[in-house]
Design an enzyme around this catalytic site. Structure first.
Site, PDB file in Angstrom:
ATOM      1  N   ASN A 101       0.857 -13.431  12.050  1.00 30.62           N
ATOM      2  CA  ASN A 101       1.682 -12.222  12.104  1.00 30.62           C
ATOM      3  C   ASN A 101       3.138 -12.552  12.386  1.00 30.62           C
ATOM      4  O   ASN A 101       3.450 -13.580  12.970  1.00 30.62           O
ATOM      5  CB  ASN A 101       1.140 -11.255  13.150  1.00 30.62           C
ATOM      6  CG  ASN A 101      -0.224 -10.747  12.772  1.00 30.62           C
ATOM      7  OD1 ASN A 101      -0.613 -10.861  11.609  1.00 30.62           O
ATOM      8  ND2 ASN A 101      -0.956 -10.215  13.727  1.00 30.62           N
ATOM      9  N   HIS A 118       3.741 -18.047  10.139  1.00 36.36           N
ATOM     10  CA  HIS A 118       4.519 -17.425   9.058  1.00 36.36           C
ATOM     11  C   HIS A 118       5.882 -16.920   9.515  1.00 36.36           C
ATOM     12  O   HIS A 118       6.467 -16.051   8.877  1.00 36.36           O
ATOM     13  CB  HIS A 118       3.717 -16.263   8.441  1.00 36.36           C
ATOM     14  CG  HIS A 118       2.527 -16.720   7.665  1.00 36.36           C
ATOM     15  ND1 HIS A 118       1.382 -15.971   7.534  1.00 36.36           N
ATOM     16  CD2 HIS A 118       2.290 -17.863   6.967  1.00 36.36           C
ATOM     17  CE1 HIS A 118       0.498 -16.634   6.796  1.00 36.36           C
ATOM     18  NE2 HIS A 118       1.014 -17.781   6.448  1.00 36.36           N
ATOM     19  N   CYS A 147      25.666 -12.712   5.512  1.00 35.97           N
ATOM     20  CA  CYS A 147      26.081 -13.594   6.608  1.00 35.97           C
ATOM     21  C   CYS A 147      27.573 -13.377   6.874  1.00 35.97           C
ATOM     22  O   CYS A 147      28.376 -13.382   5.941  1.00 35.97           O
ATOM     23  CB  CYS A 147      25.815 -15.051   6.210  1.00 35.97           C
ATOM     24  SG  CYS A 147      26.370 -16.264   7.406  1.00 35.97           S
TER      25      CYS A 147
HETATM   26  P1  NAD Z   1      -5.030  -9.140   5.914  1.00 38.67           P
HETATM   27  O1  NAD Z   1      -4.012  -8.085   5.803  1.00 38.67           O
HETATM   28  O2  NAD Z   1      -5.363  -9.967   4.756  1.00 38.67           O
HETATM   29  O3  NAD Z   1      -6.415  -8.572   6.493  1.00 38.67           O
HETATM   30  C1  NAD Z   1      -6.523  -7.871   7.640  1.00 38.67           C
HETATM   31  C2  NAD Z   1      -7.901  -8.114   8.290  1.00 38.67           C
HETATM   32  O4  NAD Z   1      -7.942  -7.368   9.511  1.00 38.67           O
HETATM   33  C3  NAD Z   1      -9.102  -7.651   7.465  1.00 38.67           C
HETATM   34  O5  NAD Z   1     -10.121  -8.620   7.510  1.00 38.67           O
HETATM   35  C4  NAD Z   1      -9.572  -6.366   8.181  1.00 38.67           C
HETATM   36  O6  NAD Z   1     -10.979  -6.134   8.076  1.00 38.67           O
HETATM   37  C5  NAD Z   1      -9.173  -6.679   9.600  1.00 38.67           C
HETATM   38  N1  NAD Z   1      -8.956  -5.492  10.447  1.00 38.67           N
HETATM   39  C6  NAD Z   1      -8.561  -4.252  10.094  1.00 38.67           C
HETATM   40  N2  NAD Z   1      -8.470  -3.461  11.179  1.00 38.67           N
HETATM   41  C7  NAD Z   1      -8.806  -4.230  12.253  1.00 38.67           C
HETATM   42  C8  NAD Z   1      -8.889  -3.995  13.648  1.00 38.67           C
HETATM   43  N3  NAD Z   1      -8.596  -2.799  14.196  1.00 38.67           N
HETATM   44  N4  NAD Z   1      -9.290  -5.012  14.451  1.00 38.67           N
HETATM   45  C9  NAD Z   1      -9.579  -6.237  13.939  1.00 38.67           C
HETATM   46  N5  NAD Z   1      -9.508  -6.514  12.622  1.00 38.67           N
HETATM   47  C10 NAD Z   1      -9.115  -5.527  11.785  1.00 38.67           C
HETATM   48  O7  NAD Z   1      -4.540 -10.021   7.077  1.00 38.67           O
HETATM   49  P2  NAD Z   1      -4.317 -11.542   7.140  1.00 38.67           P
HETATM   50  O8  NAD Z   1      -5.557 -12.256   6.745  1.00 38.67           O
HETATM   51  O9  NAD Z   1      -3.755 -11.740   8.460  1.00 38.67           O
HETATM   52  O10 NAD Z   1      -3.241 -11.947   6.017  1.00 38.67           O
HETATM   53  C11 NAD Z   1      -2.136 -11.199   5.631  1.00 38.67           C
HETATM   54  C12 NAD Z   1      -0.812 -11.869   5.811  1.00 38.67           C
HETATM   55  O11 NAD Z   1       0.086 -10.803   5.884  1.00 38.67           O
HETATM   56  C13 NAD Z   1      -0.642 -12.600   7.096  1.00 38.67           C
HETATM   57  O12 NAD Z   1      -0.324 -13.869   6.775  1.00 38.67           O
HETATM   58  C14 NAD Z   1       0.585 -11.985   7.780  1.00 38.67           C
HETATM   59  O13 NAD Z   1       1.682 -12.851   7.750  1.00 38.67           O
HETATM   60  C15 NAD Z   1       1.012 -10.867   6.940  1.00 38.67           C
HETATM   61  N6  NAD Z   1       1.053  -9.573   7.624  1.00 38.67           N
HETATM   62  C16 NAD Z   1       1.473  -9.505   8.912  1.00 38.67           C
HETATM   63  C17 NAD Z   1       1.496  -8.294   9.543  1.00 38.67           C
HETATM   64  C18 NAD Z   1       1.972  -8.269  10.957  1.00 38.67           C
HETATM   65  O14 NAD Z   1       2.799  -9.086  11.347  1.00 38.67           O
HETATM   66  N7  NAD Z   1       1.411  -7.368  11.775  1.00 38.67           N
HETATM   67  C19 NAD Z   1       1.119  -7.134   8.873  1.00 38.67           C
HETATM   68  C20 NAD Z   1       0.710  -7.238   7.528  1.00 38.67           C
HETATM   69  C21 NAD Z   1       0.673  -8.476   6.916  1.00 38.67           C
END
Ligand code: NAD
Length: 246
Positions: A101, A118, A147
Site C-alpha cells: 500500500n 510500492h 518542480c
Molecule cells: P487488490 O486490490 O488486488 O486486492 C484486494 C484484496 O483485498 C482482495 O483479495 C480482497 O478480497 C481483499 N479484501 C477486500 N476487503 C477486505 C477487507 N475488509 N479485509 C481484508 N481483505 C479484504 O490488492 P493488492 O493485491 O494489494 O494489489 C493491488 C495493488 O494496488 C497494490 O500493489 C497496491 O500498491 C495498490 N493499491 C493500494 C491501495 C492503498 O494504498 N490502500 C489501494 C488500492 C490499490
C-alpha cells in the site's frame, strides 16, 4: 472462527513474525482496492498509472491520479487492523510490516518498521532533480504540478506500472521473508508481481502462513496454512484479544 486458535498458537510461539499487507487492509478505512468488488479498475483505465503513459500524457494521467489518490486518500484514517499490527510491534510480537500500500496508514497507526514495496503517495518527486516534496506543500488545483527548481512535471513517489521496486524496500522485504517464522498476509489478491513472491519466499524458507481475507486469493490454496476468512479489522481484533494485546 476456524483456524483462529491455531493462528494464536503460532503467533505466540513465533520468534520472527512479519506482516505482508495489500489494499484489502485499508478497505475498512474507506480506500477501495484496485481489483474485485468496488475496485478502482472498474472505474479507471490502469493505463493512467503506466509510467510511459504518464510521461507522454502528464495532464490526463494527473487528472485521474488526483481523483484516485489525493481527493480521498488523505482523509483516510487507520482502522483496527493497522492499529493491532502497530501494537504487536511495540509488544515485540511483530518484526516488520511489508506493505504494497501507498496510503501511509501503517505509519499513522504507529508502526515503526514498514517496508513500502510500492512507495508512498504522500510525497511527490521530481524525476529530473530528485527533490521530494510533501503533498500538502504542493498546489494540486493546477495540473500537472511542476518542480519549483526546474519546471519538470512532479510524479507521486509510488511505483507506476513499468517501474522497478525501490531497492531498499526490495532488499529488506526479501531478508524479512527469509527470516520469518510466521507471515501474516492481510488483504492481498496475490496477483501483483513481483510483490506476490514475498510470501512465497517466506513459505519456501519454512514460514507458516496465516492469511486474512474475506475471499480466497492466489495464496489461499497454494501457500496459506490457515485462512482466517473475514474482514481485516474484525479478524485482527479477535486475534489481538487472544494474544493479549487488545
Ligand atoms: P487488490 O486490490 O488486488 O486486492 C484486494 C484484496 O483485498 C482482495 O483479495 C480482497 O478480497 C481483499 N479484501 C477486500 N476487503 C477486505 C477487507 N475488509 N479485509 C481484508 N481483505 C479484504 O490488492 P493488492 O493485491 O494489494 O494489489 C493491488 C495493488 O494496488 C497494490 O500493489 C497496491 O500498491 C495498490 N493499491 C493500494 C491501495 C492503498 O494504498 N490502500 C489501494 C488500492 C490499490
Amino acid at each position: 472462527m476456524e483456524g483462529l486458535n491455531k493462528a494464536v498458537d503460532l503467533l505466540l510461539h513465533s520468534g520472527h513474525t512479519v506482516a505482508f499487507t495489500g489494499a484489502g487492509i485499508s478497505v475498512e478505512s474507506g480506500i477501495p482496492p484496485f481489483r474485485g468488488e468496488g475496485g478502482l479498475w472498474n472505474k479507471y483505465d490502469p493505463e493512467v498509472l503506466d509510467i510511459n503513459f504518464f510521461y507522454a500524457h502528464p495532464l490526463e494521467s494527473w487528472q485521474a491520479i488526483r481523483e484516485i489518490f489525493y481527493d480521498f486518500f488523505n482523509q483516510a484514517r487507520p482502522n483496527a487492523a493497522h492499529t493491532v499490527l502497530a501494537k504487536m510491534e511495540s509488544a515485540g510480537m511483530l518484526s516488520s510490516v511489508i506493505t504494497q500500500n501507498i496510503d501511509n496508514l501503517h505509519q499513522l497507526a504507529g508502526s515503526k518498521t514498514v517496508y513500502e514495496y510500492h512507495g508512498n503517495s504522500s510525497r511527490l518527486v521530481c524525476p529530473e532533480c530528485g527533490n521530494q516534496t510533501p503533498v500538502p506543500e504542493v498546489d494540486l488545483s493546477e495540473l500537472p504540478p511542476r518542480c519549483r527548481a526546474d519546471g519538470a512535471v512532479l510524479k507521486p513517489d509510488f511505483v507506476f506500472f513499468g517501474e522497478g521496486i525501490p531497492e531498499f524496500a526490495a532488499r529488506k522485504s526479501d531478508e524479512e521473508a527469509r527470516a520469518a517464522e510466521v507471515m501474516l498476509i492481510i488483504g492481498s489478491t496475490g496477483e501483483v508481481m513481483p510483490a506476490a513472491f514475498i510470501p512465497r519466499i517466506a513459505k519456501e524458507n519454512g514460514a507458516m502462513i496465516i492469511e486474512i481475507n474475506p475471499r480466497e486469493s492466489l495464496f489461499t490454496r497454494t501457500i496459506s496454512d490457515i485462512h482466517l476468512q473475514g474482514r481485516a479489522g474484525e479478524v485482527m481484533e479477535k486475534l489481538a484479544k487472544k494474544i493479549g494485546i487488545a
